[in-house]
Design a protein around this motif. Structure first.
Motif, PDB file in Angstrom:
ATOM      1  N   VAL A 140       1.176  -1.040  -0.037  1.00 17.37           N
ATOM      2  CA  VAL A 140       0.003   0.578  -0.258  1.00 17.37           C
ATOM      3  C   VAL A 140       0.650   1.295  -0.411  1.00 17.37           C
ATOM      4  O   VAL A 140       1.659   1.838   0.878  1.00 17.37           O
ATOM      5  CB  VAL A 140      -1.045   0.048   1.253  1.00 17.37           C
ATOM      6  N   PRO A 141       1.075   1.823  -0.539  1.00 16.33           N
ATOM      7  CA  PRO A 141       1.444   3.241  -0.910  1.00 16.33           C
ATOM      8  C   PRO A 141       1.057   4.316   0.048  1.00 16.33           C
ATOM      9  O   PRO A 141      -0.112   4.154  -0.382  1.00 16.33           O
ATOM     10  CB  PRO A 141       1.647   3.939  -2.784  1.00 16.33           C
ATOM     11  N   CYS A 142       1.984   5.247   0.540  1.00 18.11           N
ATOM     12  CA  CYS A 142       1.092   5.999   1.195  1.00 18.11           C
ATOM     13  C   CYS A 142       2.506   7.953   1.030  1.00 18.11           C
ATOM     14  O   CYS A 142       3.117   7.608   0.622  1.00 18.11           O
ATOM     15  CB  CYS A 142       1.781   5.924   2.092  1.00 18.11           C
ATOM     16  N   ALA A 143       1.374   9.016   0.686  1.00 17.46           N
ATOM     17  CA  ALA A 143       1.992  10.217   1.027  1.00 17.46           C
ATOM     18  C   ALA A 143       1.443  11.231   1.758  1.00 17.46           C
ATOM     19  O   ALA A 143       0.978  10.999   1.805  1.00 17.46           O
ATOM     20  CB  ALA A 143       1.893  10.241  -0.409  1.00 17.46           C
ATOM     21  N   ILE A 144       2.774  11.155   2.032  1.00 15.56           N
ATOM     22  CA  ILE A 144       2.441  12.317   3.889  1.00 15.56           C
ATOM     23  C   ILE A 144       2.869  13.918   2.921  1.00 15.56           C
ATOM     24  O   ILE A 144       3.952  14.189   2.145  1.00 15.56           O
ATOM     25  CB  ILE A 144       3.278  12.128   4.854  1.00 15.56           C
ATOM     26  N   VAL A 145       1.911  14.540   2.913  1.00 18.13           N
ATOM     27  CA  VAL A 145       2.341  15.752   2.427  1.00 18.13           C
ATOM     28  C   VAL A 145       1.547  16.911   3.205  1.00 18.13           C
ATOM     29  O   VAL A 145       0.441  17.070   4.044  1.00 18.13           O
ATOM     30  CB  VAL A 145       0.987  15.890   0.988  1.00 18.13           C
ATOM     31  N   GLY A 146       2.587  17.783   3.316  1.00 21.36           N
ATOM     32  CA  GLY A 146       2.433  19.487   4.491  1.00 21.36           C
ATOM     33  C   GLY A 146       3.695  19.100   4.936  1.00 21.36           C
ATOM     34  O   GLY A 146       4.552  19.126   5.101  1.00 21.36           O
ATOM     35  N   SER A 147       2.985  20.330   6.292  1.00 18.69           N
ATOM     36  CA  SER A 147       3.813  20.651   7.077  1.00 18.69           C
ATOM     37  C   SER A 147       4.009  19.740   8.581  1.00 18.69           C
ATOM     38  O   SER A 147       2.034  20.175   9.203  1.00 18.69           O
ATOM     39  CB  SER A 147       4.426  21.748   7.700  1.00 18.69           C
ATOM     40  N   TYR A 148       4.439  19.950   9.656  1.00 13.43           N
ATOM     41  CA  TYR A 148       4.009  19.348  11.345  1.00 13.43           C
ATOM     42  C   TYR A 148       4.181  20.639  11.914  1.00 13.43           C
ATOM     43  O   TYR A 148       4.434  20.623  12.583  1.00 13.43           O
ATOM     44  CB  TYR A 148       5.550  18.253  11.277  1.00 13.43           C
ATOM     45  N   ALA A 149       4.605  21.567  11.182  1.00  9.33           N
ATOM     46  CA  ALA A 149       4.425  23.140  11.771  1.00  9.33           C
ATOM     47  C   ALA A 149       3.146  23.262  12.556  1.00  9.33           C
ATOM     48  O   ALA A 149       2.193  23.116  11.870  1.00  9.33           O
ATOM     49  CB  ALA A 149       5.132  24.388  10.986  1.00  9.33           C
ATOM     50  N   PRO A 150       2.891  23.249  13.589  1.00 10.58           N
ATOM     51  CA  PRO A 150       1.391  24.062  14.226  1.00 10.58           C
ATOM     52  C   PRO A 150       0.712  24.660  13.794  1.00 10.58           C
ATOM     53  O   PRO A 150       0.775  25.525  12.816  1.00 10.58           O
ATOM     54  CB  PRO A 150       1.943  25.133  15.561  1.00 10.58           C
ATOM     55  N   PHE A 151      -0.447  24.114  13.604  1.00  9.03           N
ATOM     56  CA  PHE A 151      -1.560  24.434  12.840  1.00  9.03           C
ATOM     57  C   PHE A 151      -1.482  24.646  11.548  1.00  9.03           C
ATOM     58  O   PHE A 151      -2.773  25.334  10.787  1.00  9.03           O
ATOM     59  CB  PHE A 151      -1.951  26.156  13.268  1.00  9.03           C
ATOM     60  N   LYS A 152      -0.097  23.833  10.464  1.00 12.58           N
ATOM     61  CA  LYS A 152      -0.572  23.841   9.393  1.00 12.58           C
ATOM     62  C   LYS A 152      -1.128  22.896   8.967  1.00 12.58           C
ATOM     63  O   LYS A 152      -1.530  21.656   9.749  1.00 12.58           O
ATOM     64  CB  LYS A 152       0.762  23.399   8.881  1.00 12.58           C
ATOM     65  N   LYS A 153      -2.023  22.271   7.953  1.00  4.22           N
ATOM     66  CA  LYS A 153      -2.297  21.464   6.939  1.00  4.22           C
ATOM     67  C   LYS A 153      -1.580  20.240   6.580  1.00  4.22           C
ATOM     68  O   LYS A 153      -0.618  20.577   5.887  1.00  4.22           O
ATOM     69  CB  LYS A 153      -2.835  21.793   5.578  1.00  4.22           C
ATOM     70  N   LEU A 154      -1.998  18.939   6.845  1.00  3.78           N
ATOM     71  CA  LEU A 154      -1.455  17.995   6.306  1.00  3.78           C
ATOM     72  C   LEU A 154      -2.102  16.959   6.116  1.00  3.78           C
ATOM     73  O   LEU A 154      -3.212  16.486   6.804  1.00  3.78           O
ATOM     74  CB  LEU A 154      -0.667  17.702   7.983  1.00  3.78           C
ATOM     75  N   LYS A 155      -1.684  16.342   4.993  1.00  2.00           N
ATOM     76  CA  LYS A 155      -2.965  15.257   4.758  1.00  2.00           C
ATOM     77  C   LYS A 155      -1.672  13.725   4.818  1.00  2.00           C
ATOM     78  O   LYS A 155      -0.439  13.466   4.592  1.00  2.00           O
ATOM     79  CB  LYS A 155      -3.325  14.848   3.363  1.00  2.00           C
ATOM     80  N   ILE A 156      -2.595  12.687   4.748  1.00  2.00           N
ATOM     81  CA  ILE A 156      -1.633  11.369   4.431  1.00  2.00           C
ATOM     82  C   ILE A 156      -2.291  10.399   3.750  1.00  2.00           C
ATOM     83  O   ILE A 156      -3.408  10.728   3.716  1.00  2.00           O
ATOM     84  CB  ILE A 156      -1.591  10.743   5.645  1.00  2.00           C
ATOM     85  N   TYR A 157      -1.929  10.714   2.198  1.00  6.57           N
ATOM     86  CA  TYR A 157      -2.683   9.560   1.248  1.00  6.57           C
ATOM     87  C   TYR A 157      -2.383   8.131   1.409  1.00  6.57           C
ATOM     88  O   TYR A 157      -1.151   7.841   1.431  1.00  6.57           O
ATOM     89  CB  TYR A 157      -2.642  10.224   0.194  1.00  6.57           C
ATOM     90  N   PHE A 158      -3.167   7.471   0.632  1.00  5.52           N
ATOM     91  CA  PHE A 158      -3.894   5.829   0.936  1.00  5.52           C
ATOM     92  C   PHE A 158      -3.923   5.747  -0.220  1.00  5.52           C
ATOM     93  O   PHE A 158      -4.750   5.505  -0.864  1.00  5.52           O
ATOM     94  CB  PHE A 158      -4.189   5.061   2.206  1.00  5.52           C
ATOM     95  N   GLY A 159      -3.066   5.367  -1.115  1.00  8.18           N
ATOM     96  CA  GLY A 159      -3.249   4.771  -2.829  1.00  8.18           C
ATOM     97  C   GLY A 159      -3.852   3.242  -2.956  1.00  8.18           C
ATOM     98  O   GLY A 159      -3.716   2.343  -1.874  1.00  8.18           O
ATOM     99  N   GLU A 160      -3.526   3.146  -4.148  1.00  8.19           N
ATOM    100  CA  GLU A 160      -4.490   0.897  -3.893  1.00  8.19           C
ATOM    101  C   GLU A 160      -3.215   0.618  -4.307  1.00  8.19           C
ATOM    102  O   GLU A 160      -2.374   0.554  -4.355  1.00  8.19           O
ATOM    103  CB  GLU A 160      -4.864   1.208  -5.443  1.00  8.19           C
ATOM    104  N   PRO A 161      -3.258  -0.806  -3.411  1.00  7.18           N
ATOM    105  CA  PRO A 161      -2.206  -1.626  -3.060  1.00  7.18           C
ATOM    106  C   PRO A 161      -1.611  -2.136  -4.893  1.00  7.18           C
ATOM    107  O   PRO A 161      -2.098  -1.514  -6.154  1.00  7.18           O
ATOM    108  CB  PRO A 161      -2.947  -3.220  -3.122  1.00  7.18           C
ATOM    109  N   VAL A 162      -0.155  -1.785  -5.013  1.00  7.60           N
ATOM    110  CA  VAL A 162       0.879  -1.618  -5.907  1.00  7.60           C
ATOM    111  C   VAL A 162       1.297  -3.453  -6.438  1.00  7.60           C
ATOM    112  O   VAL A 162       0.911  -3.935  -6.104  1.00  7.60           O
ATOM    113  CB  VAL A 162       2.210  -1.224  -6.146  1.00  7.60           C
TER     114      VAL A 162
END
Length: 193
Positions: A140-162
């Motif tokens: 399962v591919p995953c991607a963490i996108v965004g910033s861990y800085a406080p109150f910034k938006k952070l997304k984590i994507y889970f793709g279809e199995p490769v």
């Protein structure tokens, strides 16, 4: 309540409050069977984020040095981590990972091997592909996108199995599979652009 459940609950609250984290594509994660969850690596907080937002318990490979720190060793073992000696073919870590996916568990791997200094996806190492090619585990591919800085938006994507089935008998399968996994991670990162 287990230490894992407590830790997951605390991190979930933290990430929701301070990073407004959003998980996208959870429906792509198989509900059963062995899984190799492969993600990009941008921060030391990536393992708790992936472990918290992934819908099943994730067992991470963690650098062996962390298991020499008495209190930390107990915590990371309780969280399901197992040691790997980086920079060498750690056969024990490979056996442990194969055993886990064989037991229908989820292992989490950051194929880049280390955090990206500029946030861009680096070349992948062969570990994740090894587990997928030597077992029936889904990748399962995953991607963490965004910033861990406080109150910034952070997304984590889970793709279809490769799908790597066509590579199992090919010469150079491990590198081809690694490249395909990294391509899928990059596509998840790109879809946020």
């Amino acid at each position: 309540m287990s230490l894992y459940a407590v830790g997951r609950s605390l991190f979930y609250t933290y990430f929701k409050l301070f990073n407004r984290v959003e998980a996208i594509g959870i429906e792509n994660v198989p509900k059963e069977g062995g899984i190799v969850a492969c993600s990009n690596h941008i921060s030391a907080l990536d393992p708790p984020l992936l472990g918290t937002m992934f819908p099943r318990k994730v067992h991470f490979m963690a650098k062996a040095e962390l298991f020499t720190i008495p209190i930390l060793k107990s915590i990371i073992k309780a969280m399901g981590a197992f040691p790997v000696r980086r920079g060498m073919g750690d056969k024990q870590a490979l056996r442990t990972g194969l055993q886990m996916v064989g037991e229908q568990k989820v292992i989490g791997i950051f194929p880049e091997g280390t955090r990206s200094k500029d946030g861009k996806l680096q070349k992948g190492l062969a570990g994740s592909a090894f587990f997928a090619l030597k077992s029936e585990a889904k990748v399962v591919p995953c991607a963490i996108v965004g910033s861990y800085a406080p109150f910034k938006k952070l997304k984590i994507y889970f793709g279809e199995p490769v799908d790597l089935e066509d590579l199992k008998d090919q010469k150079g399968a491990t590198q081809l599979a690694t490249d395909r996994i990294m391509l899928h991670i990059q596509q998840l990162i790109d879809q946020d652009a």
